[in-house]
Scaffold this motif. Structure first.
Motif, PDB file in Angstrom:
ATOM      1  N   LYS A 278      -5.403  80.229  35.382  1.00  0.00           N
ATOM      2  CA  LYS A 278      -6.319  79.108  35.599  1.00  0.00           C
ATOM      3  C   LYS A 278      -7.360  79.493  36.646  1.00  0.00           C
ATOM      4  O   LYS A 278      -7.207  80.465  37.376  1.00  0.00           O
ATOM      5  CB  LYS A 278      -5.550  77.858  36.041  1.00  0.00           C
ATOM      6  N   CYS A 279      -8.418  78.703  36.717  1.00  0.00           N
ATOM      7  CA  CYS A 279      -9.531  78.981  37.622  1.00  0.00           C
ATOM      8  C   CYS A 279      -9.825  77.734  38.451  1.00  0.00           C
ATOM      9  O   CYS A 279      -9.948  76.629  37.904  1.00  0.00           O
ATOM     10  CB  CYS A 279     -10.765  79.400  36.823  1.00  0.00           C
ATOM     11  N   LEU A 280      -9.919  77.897  39.765  1.00  0.00           N
ATOM     12  CA  LEU A 280     -10.246  76.812  40.691  1.00  0.00           C
ATOM     13  C   LEU A 280     -11.663  77.046  41.214  1.00  0.00           C
ATOM     14  O   LEU A 280     -11.965  78.103  41.766  1.00  0.00           O
ATOM     15  CB  LEU A 280      -9.251  76.788  41.858  1.00  0.00           C
ATOM     16  N   TRP A 281     -12.542  76.046  41.031  1.00  0.00           N
ATOM     17  CA  TRP A 281     -13.928  76.204  41.447  1.00  0.00           C
ATOM     18  C   TRP A 281     -14.539  74.850  41.762  1.00  0.00           C
ATOM     19  O   TRP A 281     -13.942  73.803  41.483  1.00  0.00           O
ATOM     20  CB  TRP A 281     -14.744  76.919  40.364  1.00  0.00           C
ATOM     21  N   PHE A 282     -15.733  74.882  42.381  1.00  0.00           N
ATOM     22  CA  PHE A 282     -16.415  73.652  42.763  1.00  0.00           C
ATOM     23  C   PHE A 282     -17.455  73.297  41.715  1.00  0.00           C
ATOM     24  O   PHE A 282     -18.341  74.108  41.403  1.00  0.00           O
ATOM     25  CB  PHE A 282     -17.088  73.801  44.127  1.00  0.00           C
ATOM     26  N   ALA A 283     -17.360  72.078  41.161  1.00  0.00           N
ATOM     27  CA  ALA A 283     -18.303  71.580  40.155  1.00  0.00           C
ATOM     28  C   ALA A 283     -19.368  70.755  40.871  1.00  0.00           C
ATOM     29  O   ALA A 283     -19.097  69.631  41.314  1.00  0.00           O
ATOM     30  CB  ALA A 283     -17.576  70.753  39.104  1.00  0.00           C
ATOM     31  N   GLU A 284     -20.567  71.306  40.967  1.00  0.00           N
ATOM     32  CA  GLU A 284     -21.650  70.634  41.687  1.00  0.00           C
ATOM     33  C   GLU A 284     -22.030  69.321  41.017  1.00  0.00           C
ATOM     34  O   GLU A 284     -22.350  68.334  41.690  1.00  0.00           O
ATOM     35  CB  GLU A 284     -22.862  71.560  41.775  1.00  0.00           C
ATOM     36  N   ASP A 285     -22.013  69.276  39.679  1.00  0.00           N
ATOM     37  CA  ASP A 285     -22.423  68.055  38.985  1.00  0.00           C
ATOM     38  C   ASP A 285     -21.453  66.907  39.228  1.00  0.00           C
ATOM     39  O   ASP A 285     -21.837  65.739  39.209  1.00  0.00           O
ATOM     40  CB  ASP A 285     -22.554  68.330  37.480  1.00  0.00           C
ATOM     41  N   ARG A 286     -20.194  67.227  39.485  1.00  0.00           N
ATOM     42  CA  ARG A 286     -19.190  66.195  39.764  1.00  0.00           C
ATOM     43  C   ARG A 286     -19.023  65.925  41.263  1.00  0.00           C
ATOM     44  O   ARG A 286     -18.535  64.869  41.650  1.00  0.00           O
ATOM     45  CB  ARG A 286     -17.820  66.632  39.216  1.00  0.00           C
ATOM     46  N   GLY A 287     -19.357  66.922  42.096  1.00  0.00           N
ATOM     47  CA  GLY A 287     -19.024  66.825  43.509  1.00  0.00           C
ATOM     48  C   GLY A 287     -17.531  66.909  43.711  1.00  0.00           C
ATOM     49  O   GLY A 287     -16.977  66.256  44.600  1.00  0.00           O
ATOM     50  N   GLN A 288     -16.863  67.749  42.899  1.00  0.00           N
ATOM     51  CA  GLN A 288     -15.408  67.848  42.924  1.00  0.00           C
ATOM     52  C   GLN A 288     -14.974  69.304  42.828  1.00  0.00           C
ATOM     53  O   GLN A 288     -15.672  70.148  42.248  1.00  0.00           O
ATOM     54  CB  GLN A 288     -14.783  67.079  41.746  1.00  0.00           C
ATOM     55  N   TRP A 289     -13.811  69.579  43.410  1.00  0.00           N
ATOM     56  CA  TRP A 289     -13.107  70.821  43.135  1.00  0.00           C
ATOM     57  C   TRP A 289     -12.251  70.588  41.889  1.00  0.00           C
ATOM     58  O   TRP A 289     -11.535  69.582  41.802  1.00  0.00           O
ATOM     59  CB  TRP A 289     -12.231  71.222  44.308  1.00  0.00           C
ATOM     60  N   VAL A 290     -12.332  71.501  40.939  1.00  0.00           N
ATOM     61  CA  VAL A 290     -11.649  71.318  39.661  1.00  0.00           C
ATOM     62  C   VAL A 290     -10.888  72.590  39.293  1.00  0.00           C
ATOM     63  O   VAL A 290     -11.181  73.683  39.798  1.00  0.00           O
ATOM     64  CB  VAL A 290     -12.652  70.961  38.533  1.00  0.00           C
ATOM     65  N   ILE A 291      -9.926  72.425  38.419  1.00  0.00           N
ATOM     66  CA  ILE A 291      -9.162  73.539  37.855  1.00  0.00           C
ATOM     67  C   ILE A 291      -9.375  73.522  36.347  1.00  0.00           C
ATOM     68  O   ILE A 291      -9.161  72.498  35.698  1.00  0.00           O
ATOM     69  CB  ILE A 291      -7.664  73.437  38.186  1.00  0.00           C
ATOM     70  N   THR A 292      -9.821  74.655  35.805  1.00  0.00           N
ATOM     71  CA  THR A 292     -10.064  74.794  34.378  1.00  0.00           C
ATOM     72  C   THR A 292      -9.555  76.157  33.925  1.00  0.00           C
ATOM     73  O   THR A 292      -9.066  76.960  34.737  1.00  0.00           O
ATOM     74  CB  THR A 292     -11.567  74.686  34.053  1.00  0.00           C
ATOM     75  N   ASP A 293      -9.695  76.420  32.633  1.00  0.00           N
ATOM     76  CA  ASP A 293      -9.486  77.770  32.139  1.00  0.00           C
ATOM     77  C   ASP A 293     -10.644  78.645  32.609  1.00  0.00           C
ATOM     78  O   ASP A 293     -11.777  78.163  32.749  1.00  0.00           O
ATOM     79  CB  ASP A 293      -9.419  77.777  30.610  1.00  0.00           C
ATOM     80  N   PRO A 294     -10.421  79.946  32.854  1.00  0.00           N
ATOM     81  CA  PRO A 294     -11.511  80.807  33.328  1.00  0.00           C
ATOM     82  C   PRO A 294     -12.702  80.837  32.385  1.00  0.00           C
ATOM     83  O   PRO A 294     -13.840  81.017  32.821  1.00  0.00           O
ATOM     84  CB  PRO A 294     -10.842  82.182  33.438  1.00  0.00           C
ATOM     85  N   THR A 295     -12.461  80.635  31.092  1.00  0.00           N
ATOM     86  CA  THR A 295     -13.576  80.640  30.138  1.00  0.00           C
ATOM     87  C   THR A 295     -14.489  79.439  30.314  1.00  0.00           C
ATOM     88  O   THR A 295     -15.624  79.453  29.833  1.00  0.00           O
ATOM     89  CB  THR A 295     -13.033  80.672  28.706  1.00  0.00           C
ATOM     90  N   ASN A 296     -13.993  78.402  31.001  1.00  0.00           N
ATOM     91  CA  ASN A 296     -14.801  77.195  31.238  1.00  0.00           C
ATOM     92  C   ASN A 296     -15.417  77.159  32.629  1.00  0.00           C
ATOM     93  O   ASN A 296     -15.847  76.101  33.084  1.00  0.00           O
ATOM     94  CB  ASN A 296     -13.944  75.942  31.031  1.00  0.00           C
ATOM     95  N   LEU A 297     -15.450  78.312  33.309  1.00  0.00           N
ATOM     96  CA  LEU A 297     -16.082  78.363  34.624  1.00  0.00           C
ATOM     97  C   LEU A 297     -17.545  77.949  34.504  1.00  0.00           C
ATOM     98  O   LEU A 297     -18.315  78.539  33.760  1.00  0.00           O
ATOM     99  CB  LEU A 297     -15.976  79.775  35.204  1.00  0.00           C
ATOM    100  N   GLY A 298     -17.924  76.912  35.249  1.00  0.00           N
ATOM    101  CA  GLY A 298     -19.275  76.374  35.179  1.00  0.00           C
ATOM    102  C   GLY A 298     -19.417  75.205  34.225  1.00  0.00           C
ATOM    103  O   GLY A 298     -20.441  74.527  34.230  1.00  0.00           O
ATOM    104  N   ASP A 299     -18.394  74.941  33.413  1.00  0.00           N
ATOM    105  CA  ASP A 299     -18.409  73.817  32.467  1.00  0.00           C
ATOM    106  C   ASP A 299     -17.305  72.848  32.870  1.00  0.00           C
ATOM    107  O   ASP A 299     -16.120  73.120  32.684  1.00  0.00           O
ATOM    108  CB  ASP A 299     -18.197  74.326  31.040  1.00  0.00           C
ATOM    109  N   SER A 300     -17.688  71.706  33.424  1.00  0.00           N
ATOM    110  CA  SER A 300     -16.711  70.744  33.942  1.00  0.00           C
ATOM    111  C   SER A 300     -16.420  69.607  32.967  1.00  0.00           C
ATOM    112  O   SER A 300     -15.908  68.565  33.375  1.00  0.00           O
ATOM    113  CB  SER A 300     -17.204  70.158  35.268  1.00  0.00           C
ATOM    114  N   THR A 301     -16.745  69.789  31.690  1.00  0.00           N
ATOM    115  CA  THR A 301     -16.474  68.720  30.729  1.00  0.00           C
ATOM    116  C   THR A 301     -14.983  68.574  30.447  1.00  0.00           C
ATOM    117  O   THR A 301     -14.522  67.487  30.116  1.00  0.00           O
ATOM    118  CB  THR A 301     -17.220  69.004  29.413  1.00  0.00           C
TER     119      THR A 301
END
Length: 541
Positions: A278-301
């Motif tokens: 999994k990948c932990l990153w900051f989603a600027e559009d949400r103003g949230q720290w999120v966990i997604t699959d690495p392939t979705n890095l940059g896509d917070s949908t």
């Protein structure tokens, strides 16, 4: 003044009148800091209470600064609301930007700067480490770890310069410019954070100070990479409320949206209910720290877990967004009722992580925590004959200013045992002896912590935690951990000065296992026997 408490941490919230808007966080009154032009007094920065909000009117302002400064920390001449709603001057009031960078990693692939031992013309990267330095032209600046390179903002040119400075015995000053950023008018984050710059320029020949000489400047496409350095992190929680696929060790891999992102360590991936890390990153559009699959890095949908906070570092996201002492603001703890103390206020600011459920919604996971991977023990050593009372073993106590702090371990010492053995290092904890009753001792304990106002690691008595005015030992460095500091420590001479001690150092115990092995063992135990409940970590020590 009758204005509500203004001190504290202000977090970016949005844009008003083409200027950033901030909201007071932590132990505070939740004030708003924003810029307005629609006033009969002209453009100004204002602070309004939480109940007034940001509505384009400054009638409810409790502080103001006339002028059109682009950033609030550049605004001067503040005045605050006093008695009878009259504004009085507050000459000492000012805002200061919070610098998140403890350490920078700079990768250079330049024809004029080759790695030692590299073949001529090779494209091998020169990897350098930079740490915080004294501000230059009112902006954050950084210096090479163990070198003469400096990274700073040049306001006249509107550029970041990576330059080599002359030795002190040669008079100092800039020897030559290595690379420079593209011009910026100072109205973007790139003028404050060099890692936000993606386009840099390099000279074709060595410059003479700031004089180009025969050098021509060309684009350094992909040859300059600056990013924040972060320790690894761990995610823990109750398996009953958190998917096992999210738990484990996460390592920093790069930057996205101005912050570090982390990818789960492969050995910690649970193949029972997960197809990969999994990948932990900051989603600027949400103003949230999120966990997604690495392939979705940059896509917070589609996210697997989230926490609503704009913290610079993920281990602070659930702790009100910051562990800075400034987050305490000026809350009147003494006036609060006994059942509503400071710990209650700090706990109220915590933000819980949320994990996705099978119905497409989210549920709170109160036990889920993101923590910095940090050894829990360390020692302070000195010369074998040294008798500093702060020597000895220290234990991890919590987080402060995004870094760990450590408390000296208690050790029972009786008066007859206080004489150190000659020629042998002995861990000591100072004691104050009393004649009545015989043999009674009063333990004195010290604490090692990072003072962000001074950008120093300091050692003080435990009751002086957060008080950087009186310290027993110090070292100037912004490193994540005290054992990474290469400079010599200074000890107090007890008369207002300091002297260097070349033997004093902060180290890890020799027998201490590596952090990675400790974490893997912990995760393995967690997956087998389940979750062991831990007491919540204090938000600001």
């Amino acid at each position: 003044p009758s204005s509500k408490a203004l001190q504290g941490i202000y977090e970016f919230q949005g844009v008003v009148d083409s200027r950033p808007c901030y909201h007071q966080t932590g132990v505070s009154n939740g004030n708003h800091l924003w810029f307005t032009e629609d006033t009969h007094e002209g453009p100004m920065w204002v602070i309004t209470p939480k109940d007034v909000g940001v509505d384009g009117s400054f009638e409810g302002a409790i502080a103001k600064s006339h002028g059109s400064a682009w950033w609030p920390w550049e605004a001067e001449g503040w005045s605050v609301c006093g008695k009878r709603h009259r504004f009085v001057s507050a000459p000492n009031m000012a805002f200061q930007v919070v610098v998140p960078a403890a350490e920078l990693r700079v990768e250079l692939r330049l024809p004029l700067m080759q790695r030692k031992g590299a073949a001529p013309g090779s494209d091998d990267a020169v990897v350098l480490t930079f740490r915080g330095s004294e501000a230059v032209h009112g902006r954050p600046a950084y210096k090479e770890h163990g070198g003469r390179l400096r990274l700073f903002w040049m306001p006249i040119m509107g550029r970041w310069l990576l330059a080599k400075v002359k030795p002190d015995n040669a008079g100092g000053g800039i020897q030559n410019v290595v690379v420079r950023s593209r011009p910026d008018d100072g109205s973007t984050w790139s003028s404050w954070w060099p890692w936000e710059h993606l386009t840099w320029e390099m000279p074709t020949k060595v410059t003479h100070g700031l004089d180009d000489g025969e050098a021509k400047w060309v684009l350094a496409d992909g040859r300059v990479n600056i990013r924040l350095v972060s320790p690894s992190i761990t995610i823990t929680g109750d398996p009953a409320s958190i998917p096992r696929s999210l738990v484990g060790l996460y390592e920093p891999r790069g930057m996205a949206h101005g912050r570090t992102y982390y990818v789960q360590h492969l050995e910690d991936v649970s193949l029972d209910n997960s197809v990969g890390p999994k990948c932990l990153w900051f989603a600027e559009d949400r103003g949230q720290w999120v966990i997604t699959d690495p392939t979705n890095l940059g896509d917070s949908t589609e996210v697997l877990a989230r926490v609503g906070n704009r913290a610079w570092w993920p281990w602070e996201a659930h702790l009100s967004g910051t562990t800075s002492p400034a987050s305490l603001g000026s809350a009147p703890f003494a006036r609060l009722p006994e059942w509503h103390g400071g710990a209650t206020i700090l706990a109220a600011g915590r933000a819980n992580w949320q994990v996705a459920d099978h119905d497409g919604g989210f549920r709170e996971a109160k036990d889920m925590a993101v923590s910095m991977l940090c050894p829990k023990e360390m020692v302070i050593k000195a010369h074998q004959n040294a008798q500093h009372p702060f020597l000895g073993a220290y234990d991890y106590a919590g987080m402060l200013s995004a870094r760990p702090y450590f408390l000296q371990r208690y050790k029972e010492v009786r008066p007859e045992d206080e004489t150190p053995q000659v020629g042998e290092f002995k861990q000591r904890v100072a004691t104050i002896t009393h004649k009545e009753p015989p043999g009674a001792t009063k333990e004195l304990r010290f604490v090692l912590w990072y003072a962000e106002e001074l950008e120093q690691w300091v050692i003080t008595e435990d009751f002086r935690l957060l008080d950087f005015i009186t310290v027993d030992a110090r070292v100037q460095d912004t490193a994540w951990f005290p054992w990474e500091v290469p400079q010599e420590w200074e000890i107090s001479d007890k008369v207002g000065g300091f002297c260097k001690d070349p033997y004093l150092s902060a180290e890890l115990p020799r027998a201490a296992p590596t952090p990675g092995n400790v974490l893997r063992a912990a995760v393995s135990t967690l997956n087998v026997v389940g979750f062991v409940r831990r007491s919540p970590r204090p938000a600001a020590g």
